[in-house]
Design a protein around this motif. Structure first.
Motif, short mmCIF file in Angstrom:
data_model
loop_
_atom_site.label_atom_id
_atom_site.label_comp_id
_atom_site.label_asym_id
_atom_site.label_seq_id
_atom_site.Cartn_x
_atom_site.Cartn_y
_atom_site.Cartn_z
N GLN A 172 0.83 -1.21 0.00
CA GLN A 172 0.00 0.00 0.00
C GLN A 172 0.87 1.26 0.00
N ASP B 211 0.89 4.29 -2.59
CA ASP B 211 0.50 5.63 -2.12
C ASP B 211 1.52 6.15 -1.12
N LEU C 42 0.90 7.82 2.29
CA LEU C 42 0.48 7.03 3.46
C LEU C 42 1.57 7.01 4.53
N PRO D 194 -1.78 1.47 9.69
CA PRO D 194 -1.04 2.66 9.26
C PRO D 194 -1.86 3.95 9.28
N ASP D 195 -3.18 3.87 9.13
CA ASP D 195 -3.93 5.13 9.24
C ASP D 195 -4.87 5.11 10.45
N ALA E 185 -5.22 5.44 0.09
CA ALA E 185 -5.37 4.13 0.72
C ALA E 185 -6.15 4.18 2.03
N GLY F 31 -8.55 3.82 4.95
CA GLY F 31 -9.54 2.79 5.19
C GLY F 31 -9.07 1.42 4.75
N ALA F 32 -8.14 1.40 3.80
CA ALA F 32 -7.62 0.12 3.33
C ALA F 32 -6.32 -0.23 4.04
N GLY F 33 -5.83 0.70 4.83
CA GLY F 33 -4.50 0.51 5.42
C GLY F 33 -4.52 -0.43 6.59
#
Lengths: 412, 78
Positions: A272, A276, A279, A341-342, B69, B71-73
């Motif tokens: 990911q 991106d 991120l 990560p988020d 990304a 929500g997909a992270g």
């Protein structure tokens, strides 16, 4: 009075690769006396409260001599740096450093280093060309932050190698001395020697910049007259510059190395991030929660009896806060052992909290973001060679000593 | 993009003023001034400031306010 015997286990090298189960055990009693003496505080809200409590002192002189167990990193011939002081002395020194380093007086000092940071990152990665394996620590994480600190302070490039040498030796003071008494003696002697050479070098640089100031931080420190407070003396400058060097060095090495290790253990997240690169911004925050470079804050002292979580910590006690455990407290972070990560609302203790919060945090963030995004972009099919990797001995500033990574090629 | 700072939460850690000095500025040691509608060229600076705020006082809205990304992270790891 309940007590536990966990500090010895946490400090035991055998548990370095994964201390988190021990922290979970510790959290069963948020505030507890360890049989070795100190009080351990391991839960989020209790740590938060004590980090903001003026009755908790960072001044080493308030600590009973027998309670002093952590290795000494400071030059014994210089006054204590501001990390080891309380208000008002702490506030004066921190304010004086901030005048030369950050907003409102120097708001672009760190921001202005972004170009240098990305140039240093690219230069170090370029050197991987033609190889299929690197040691991330020796080949990247270790040389990177000290080079950035040189640029920040204004250490001339021709002196950087010598500066790296002193920084390396002075930083070994954070490790417990090992070996025969003679070897330990030699270890401390070498550190003292490096302290003296570093102090002599910095004194020369300060004198030179006082005569002919440039745009760097040493010049700003050397020429600043303070606002309402008396300006820094030369010994104060030397003590606090050495602190910035040590604190900004080892911790950033570990942040970047822990970062690659975590990404290589979470291949979906690595993919990911490749797709991106932005991120990396929240990802570094999660990393600071999940694998913080500073695991423990040893040796604070209570100036009064403090009642917390049903326990009274008596005046004069030695306090060890465990922010790496607070970061995994399920009462504060849902699914604390997952790397997200988020992750929303991520108010981690990666940089501490309260008046001693890490002064280098904006720089560390920029360095880690630039390094991880670029390593992930350029290394083709990176993989861990061994897991867990070999760790440094230090339990407080925890991180791998080596991180061998294999890869198939290098993108431009 | 639009930026809103909850000034009741702000404790003057100044991370935003370090990382996005064209959008956030400290006035003295504690008061914060900011541009509520920053130029799109400041997007990454603003996202860095938002993520770095130790008390999560900054909210960013509108185009470019999140990573693709989001929500997909999520990964369970090995």
């Amino acid at each position: 009075m309940t007590s536990v015997a966990l500090l010895g286990q946490i400090l035991d090298y055998a548990n370095r690769a994964d201390p988190y189960p021990l922290y979970a055990e510790l959290r069963r009693t948020p505030v507890v006396r360890d049989e070795s003496g100190p009080y351990l505080v391991s839960t989020y809200w209790e740590i938060h409260s004590l980090l903001h409590d003026p009755r908790v002192s960072s001044d080493i002189r308030n600590l009973a001599p027998e309670a002093k167990t952590a290795p000494r990193t400071e030059d014994p011939d210089l006054p204590p740096s501001f990390i080891r002081l309380d208000p008002p002395d702490h506030d004066r020194l921190r304010r004086l450093i901030m005048r030369t380093y950050g907003p409102p007086h120097a708001p672009r000092r760190v921001y202005g280093l972004r170009g240098e940071i990305s140039g240093i990152v690219s230069g170090l990665i370029d050197r991987f060309q033609g190889r299929d394996r690197i040691d991330l620590v020796d080949d990247f994480s270790y040389p990177f932050p000290v080079t950035v600190i040189c640029r920040l302070l204004g250490v001339p490039q021709e002196d950087e190698q010598r500066f790296h040498g002193w920084a390396d030796t002075v930083a070994t003071a954070i490790e417990p001395a090992v070996g025969t008494p003679e070897e330990q003696q030699a270890h401390w002697q070498a550190i003292r020697e490096a302290h003296h050479q570093l102090a002599e070098y910095l004194s020369g640089l300060i004198a030179q910049r006082r005569r002919a100031p440039r745009e760097d931080m040493i010049s700003a420190l050397a020429t600043d007259r303070g606002a309402d407070e008396s300006p820094m003396s030369l010994p104060e400058m030397l003590s606090n510059l050495t602190l910035l060097l040590i604190a900004g060095h080892e911790t950033t090495v570990n942040l970047i190395t822990n970062g690659m290790l975590t990404l290589l253990r979470h291949p979906d997240t690595l993919k990911q991030l490749r797709a991106d690169p932005d991120l990396v911004i929240p990802l570094v925050e999660e990393l600071l929660r999940f694998e913080p470079p500073v695991q423990l804050l040893p040796e604070r002292t209570t100036l009064d009896d403090i009642e917390i979580a049903g326990t009274t910590i008596p005046q004069g006690a030695s306090l060890w806060l465990v922010p790496a455990s607070g970061n995994r407290d399920p009462r504060r972070f849902p699914e604390p052992d997952r790397f997200l990560p988020d992750r929303p609302d991520n108010q981690h203790f990666g940089f501490g909290s309260g008046i001693h919060n890490c002064i280098g945090s904006p720089l560390a963030r920029l360095e880690a973001q630039a390094a991880l995004a670029e390593l992930v972009r350029r290394l083709d099919n990176p993989r861990l060679v061994e897991d867990p990797p070999p760790y440094r001995h230090n339990a407080v500033l925890r991180g791998p000593r080596h991180l061998p990574i294999a890869f198939d090629g290098l993108s431009r | 993009m639009r930026v809103v700072v909850d000034l009741n939460r702000c404790q003057g850690y100044a991370q935003c003023a370090f990382l996005a000095p064209d959008v956030f500025a400290m006035h003295g040691e504690e008061a914060l001034l900011y541009d509520g509608e920053p130029d799109g060229t400041r997007r990454l600076d603003v996202l860095r400031a938002e993520a770095a705020c130790p008390v999560k006082a900054i909210t960013v809205e509108g185009a470019g306010a999140a990573w693709t990304a989001a929500g997909a992270g999520v990964s369970n790891g090995p």
